[in-house]
Design a protein around this motif. Structure first.
Motif, PDB file in Angstrom:
ATOM      1  N   TYR A 141       6.961  -3.331  31.285  1.00 31.55           N
ATOM      2  CA  TYR A 141       5.517  -3.119  31.411  1.00 31.55           C
ATOM      3  C   TYR A 141       5.078  -3.370  32.845  1.00 31.55           C
ATOM      4  CZ  TYR A 141       4.355  -8.214  31.208  1.00 31.55           C
ATOM      5  OH  TYR A 141       4.235  -9.562  31.453  1.00 31.55           O
ATOM      6  N   HIS A 142       3.968  -2.729  33.221  1.00 29.77           N
ATOM      7  CA  HIS A 142       3.272  -3.014  34.480  1.00 29.77           C
ATOM      8  C   HIS A 142       1.840  -3.368  34.108  1.00 29.77           C
ATOM      9  CE1 HIS A 142       1.368  -2.415  38.436  1.00 29.77           C
ATOM     10  NE2 HIS A 142       2.577  -2.589  38.949  1.00 29.77           N
ATOM     11  N   ALA A 143       1.410  -4.561  34.533  1.00 30.27           N
ATOM     12  CA  ALA A 143       0.105  -5.066  34.108  1.00 30.27           C
ATOM     13  C   ALA A 143      -0.290  -6.225  35.001  1.00 30.27           C
ATOM     14  CB  ALA A 143       0.152  -5.518  32.648  1.00 30.27           C
ATOM     15  N   ALA A 144      -1.459  -6.773  34.741  1.00 28.84           N
ATOM     16  CA  ALA A 144      -1.873  -8.042  35.327  1.00 28.84           C
ATOM     17  C   ALA A 144      -1.530  -9.128  34.313  1.00 28.84           C
ATOM     18  CB  ALA A 144      -3.372  -8.034  35.615  1.00 28.84           C
ATOM     19  N   ASP A 145      -0.658 -10.048  34.699  1.00 26.45           N
ATOM     20  CA  ASP A 145      -0.137 -11.005  33.728  1.00 26.45           C
ATOM     21  C   ASP A 145      -1.198 -11.942  33.152  1.00 26.45           C
ATOM     22  OD1 ASP A 145       2.452 -10.250  33.290  1.00 26.45           O
ATOM     23  OD2 ASP A 145       3.359 -11.690  34.671  1.00 26.45           O
TER      24      ASP A 145
ATOM     25  N   ASP B 153       3.579  -7.333  24.105  1.00 26.76           N
ATOM     26  CA  ASP B 153       4.251  -7.382  22.805  1.00 26.76           C
ATOM     27  C   ASP B 153       5.216  -6.217  22.626  1.00 26.76           C
ATOM     28  OD1 ASP B 153       2.919  -9.705  22.129  1.00 26.76           O
ATOM     29  OD2 ASP B 153       1.340  -8.690  21.013  1.00 26.76           O
ATOM     30  N   ALA B 154       4.862  -5.058  23.178  1.00 24.69           N
ATOM     31  CA  ALA B 154       5.746  -3.897  23.050  1.00 24.69           C
ATOM     32  C   ALA B 154       7.084  -4.147  23.735  1.00 24.69           C
ATOM     33  CB  ALA B 154       5.074  -2.655  23.635  1.00 24.69           C
ATOM     34  N   VAL B 155       7.063  -4.808  24.893  1.00 29.68           N
ATOM     35  CA  VAL B 155       8.299  -5.053  25.633  1.00 29.68           C
ATOM     36  C   VAL B 155       9.086  -6.206  25.025  1.00 29.68           C
ATOM     37  CG1 VAL B 155       9.261  -5.681  27.883  1.00 29.68           C
ATOM     38  CG2 VAL B 155       7.400  -4.020  27.740  1.00 29.68           C
ATOM     39  N   THR B 156       8.411  -7.273  24.613  1.00 26.54           N
ATOM     40  CA  THR B 156       9.146  -8.384  24.000  1.00 26.54           C
ATOM     41  C   THR B 156       9.774  -7.963  22.666  1.00 26.54           C
ATOM     42  OG1 THR B 156       7.124  -9.231  22.945  1.00 26.54           O
ATOM     43  CG2 THR B 156       7.715 -10.146  25.094  1.00 26.54           C
ATOM     44  N   ALA B 157       9.153  -7.010  21.975  1.00 24.53           N
ATOM     45  CA  ALA B 157       9.679  -6.543  20.695  1.00 24.53           C
ATOM     46  C   ALA B 157      10.719  -5.442  20.850  1.00 24.53           C
ATOM     47  CB  ALA B 157       8.536  -6.033  19.818  1.00 24.53           C
ATOM     48  N   GLY B 158      10.885  -4.901  22.051  1.00 22.02           N
ATOM     49  CA  GLY B 158      11.855  -3.833  22.255  1.00 22.02           C
ATOM     50  C   GLY B 158      11.317  -2.449  21.977  1.00 22.02           C
TER      51      GLY B 158
ATOM     52  N   HIS C   5     -12.994 -15.665  41.338  1.00 24.29           N
ATOM     53  CA  HIS C   5     -12.053 -15.583  40.234  1.00 24.29           C
ATOM     54  C   HIS C   5     -10.680 -15.038  40.608  1.00 24.29           C
ATOM     55  CE1 HIS C   5     -14.037 -11.790  40.747  1.00 24.29           C
ATOM     56  NE2 HIS C   5     -13.250 -11.175  39.892  1.00 24.29           N
ATOM     57  N   GLU C   6     -10.624 -14.132  41.610  1.00 23.25           N
ATOM     58  CA  GLU C   6      -9.349 -13.491  41.962  1.00 23.25           C
ATOM     59  C   GLU C   6      -9.257 -13.297  43.470  1.00 23.25           C
ATOM     60  OE1 GLU C   6      -8.133 -10.197  39.389  1.00 23.25           O
ATOM     61  OE2 GLU C   6      -9.790 -10.714  38.058  1.00 23.25           O
ATOM     62  N   PRO C   7      -8.874 -14.335  44.202  1.00 20.41           N
ATOM     63  CA  PRO C   7      -8.803 -14.236  45.657  1.00 20.41           C
ATOM     64  C   PRO C   7      -7.596 -13.461  46.176  1.00 20.41           C
ATOM     65  CG  PRO C   7      -8.143 -16.417  44.937  1.00 20.41           C
ATOM     66  CD  PRO C   7      -8.634 -15.706  43.717  1.00 20.41           C
ATOM     67  N   GLY C   8      -6.670 -13.106  45.301  1.00 13.11           N
ATOM     68  CA  GLY C   8      -5.493 -12.325  45.697  1.00 13.11           C
ATOM     69  C   GLY C   8      -4.698 -11.971  44.457  1.00 13.11           C
ATOM     70  N   ALA C   9      -5.175 -10.995  43.707  1.00 10.76           N
ATOM     71  CA  ALA C   9      -4.662 -10.753  42.355  1.00 10.76           C
ATOM     72  C   ALA C   9      -3.387  -9.915  42.351  1.00 10.76           C
ATOM     73  CB  ALA C   9      -5.724 -10.072  41.497  1.00 10.76           C
ATOM     74  N   ALA C  10      -2.299 -10.503  41.868  1.00 15.63           N
ATOM     75  CA  ALA C  10      -1.021  -9.800  41.784  1.00 15.63           C
ATOM     76  C   ALA C  10      -0.912  -9.023  40.477  1.00 15.63           C
ATOM     77  CB  ALA C  10       0.132 -10.793  41.892  1.00 15.63           C
ATOM     78  N   LEU C  11      -0.120  -7.982  40.509  1.00 16.04           N
ATOM     79  CA  LEU C  11       0.275  -7.220  39.327  1.00 16.04           C
ATOM     80  C   LEU C  11       1.761  -7.456  39.111  1.00 16.04           C
ATOM     81  CD1 LEU C  11      -1.513  -3.889  40.346  1.00 16.04           C
ATOM     82  CD2 LEU C  11      -2.485  -5.828  39.089  1.00 16.04           C
ATOM     83  N   SER C  12       2.221  -7.297  37.885  1.00 14.32           N
ATOM     84  CA  SER C  12       3.615  -7.620  37.570  1.00 14.32           C
ATOM     85  C   SER C  12       4.338  -6.465  36.896  1.00 14.32           C
ATOM     86  CB  SER C  12       3.687  -8.844  36.644  1.00 14.32           C
ATOM     87  OG  SER C  12       3.277 -10.006  37.318  1.00 14.32           O
ATOM     88  N   LEU C  13       5.632  -6.376  37.192  1.00 16.47           N
ATOM     89  CA  LEU C  13       6.554  -5.508  36.456  1.00 16.47           C
ATOM     90  C   LEU C  13       7.478  -6.430  35.670  1.00 16.47           C
ATOM     91  CD1 LEU C  13       7.643  -2.487  36.150  1.00 16.47           C
ATOM     92  CD2 LEU C  13       9.446  -3.243  37.706  1.00 16.47           C
ATOM     93  N   ALA C  14       7.474  -6.317  34.360  1.00 17.43           N
ATOM     94  CA  ALA C  14       8.316  -7.156  33.505  1.00 17.43           C
ATOM     95  C   ALA C  14       9.241  -6.270  32.683  1.00 17.43           C
ATOM     96  CB  ALA C  14       7.461  -8.013  32.575  1.00 17.43           C
ATOM     97  N   THR C  15      10.516  -6.643  32.649  1.00 15.40           N
ATOM     98  CA  THR C  15      11.535  -5.916  31.887  1.00 15.40           C
ATOM     99  C   THR C  15      12.030  -6.787  30.749  1.00 15.40           C
ATOM    100  OG1 THR C  15      12.248  -4.823  33.936  1.00 15.40           O
ATOM    101  CG2 THR C  15      13.738  -4.677  32.055  1.00 15.40           C
ATOM    102  N   ASN C  16      12.220  -6.188  29.591  1.00 14.93           N
ATOM    103  CA  ASN C  16      12.855  -6.894  28.482  1.00 14.93           C
ATOM    104  C   ASN C  16      14.143  -7.534  29.005  1.00 14.93           C
ATOM    105  OD1 ASN C  16      15.000  -6.916  26.269  1.00 14.93           O
ATOM    106  ND2 ASN C  16      13.149  -6.560  25.053  1.00 14.93           N
TER     107      ASN C  16
END
Length: 360
Positions: free
Chosen positions: A94-98, A84-89, A239-250
């Protein structure tokens, strides 16, 4: 002034001032600093490392013309507030597990992991060559995001328990930490599923607020100290056989960057994904040996539990098939996974089995 409104109005003003339709797009000039918020406590083994890796790479590859200011969980916003912080500006990236954001759209689960889903290798095959990244972008467009995978834990462990799991009924009433669609599947088995940030798990497990938890795997789990609380550890998880993390930019911020800076973000994310995956896999074996030497009991779930995991997972996945984009992503994942696994089983999987048999 609101960042997104400012960028939008700037773009409109630039277009109005352009003398021809062929004028080059106007990109922000000069050095820039982007604020990156993460879902990880500072120093949290592996996951914070991946965020720090991609942030440093972007800064260094751009020779400082694009500087990333990393804020760990709680330093600007909470661990689960980064989307929400990134979508709101409020923040730029953000870097997280989507899969933390399936409340925004269930399709985000596929860009971390889904139960009985892809291994890390199968995921990158899909992401880079079978349309996965395009679908990530299509989903992000809804929320004003541009995303890339930027980390991977590899196959995650089944987790830590206060008691052994002898059958599916042992999950009934169990207070267990597991995010994503895997957590929903455990809920089908009667578990009281908790989704709490990684930095808070130890204290909850120690205090009795949790009866068990999954986190990542032997190395990160050892660093977290769960072996100090319980000695019952299940290795392979569903539950997580190969869990990716994501970098998302506004998205408006991303589109305001030069093509060079956009490409740097993409390349740094991909490099962080592979670096992160190798970090976990390089450390897990030795960590598992240390855990076992310290008295941790290493267990695997019985077949009856795996069967229950499978039935519950199928039920959970079916619940979102009415969403057109979710089904589109699901169909893409299944087609790619079947194609990839067909060769992997006949090549690397068969080779490793023979290597272990011959070489011991």
């Amino acid at each position: 002034m609101d960042r997104r409104k400012f960028l939008k109005s700037t773009a409109i003003g630039g277009a109005a001032a352009a003398s021809t339709a062929l004028a080059a797009p106007a990109y922000a000039q000069g050095n820039r600093t982007l604020t990156l918020v993460t879902s990880w406590g500072r120093g949290l083994a592996g996951v914070h490392d991946a965020a720090e890796r991609v942030a440093n790479s972007i800064t260094e590859m751009s020779d400082g013309s694009l500087t990333i200011d990393l804020k760990a969980a709680g330093e600007l916003v909470g661990a689960f507030e980064v989307f929400d912080a990134v979508t709101a500006g409020q923040a730029d990236m953000y870097h997280a597990a989507d899969y933390y954001f399936i409340g925004q759209h269930p399709g985000y689960a596929f860009f971390t992991a889904v139960p009985f889903g892809m291994t890390a290798q199968e995921l990158v095959n899909w992401y880079y060559h079978d349309g996965g990244h395009d679908l990530h972008s299509e989903l992000g467009q809804i929320f004003g995001l541009k995303s890339f995978i930027a980390g991977n834990t590899g196959a995650q462990a089944g987790g830590w328990f206060r008691k052994e799991i002898n059958g599916p009924e042992d999950f009934n009433g169990l207070k267990f930490r597991m995010p994503g669609l895997g957590g929903k599947a455990l809920g089908k088995l009667g578990a009281s599923v908790q989704n709490v940030p990684g930095a808070e798990v130890y204290q909850l497990l120690a205090s009795g607020g949790l009866d068990g938890t999954e986190w990542i795997g032997p190395w990160a789990d050892e660093k977290a100290g769960f072996q100090e609380i319980t000695k019952t550890y299940y290795t392979a998880g569903f539950h997580e056989p190969g869990a990716a993390l994501s970098l998302a930019t506004n998205l408006e911020v991303f589109e305001s960057l030069s093509p060079q800076h956009q490409r740097i973000i993409e390349i740094a994310s991909g490099e962080s994904h592979q670096w992160s995956l190798s970090q976990f896999l390089a450390n897990n074996g030795a960590a598992l040996q240390r855990l076992q030497a310290s008295g941790v009991k290493i267990l695997t779930f019985p077949d009856s539990v795996w069967d229950a995991f499978g039935a519950a997972s199928s039920e959970v996945l079916a619940e979102d098939m009415s969403d057109e984009l979710f089904k589109k992503i699901y169909d893409s994942v299944i087609a790619s996974m079947r194609s990839s696994s067909g060769w992997l089983k006949q090549s690397s999987t068969a080779y490793v089995a023979q290597r272990d048999r011959v070489m011991g």
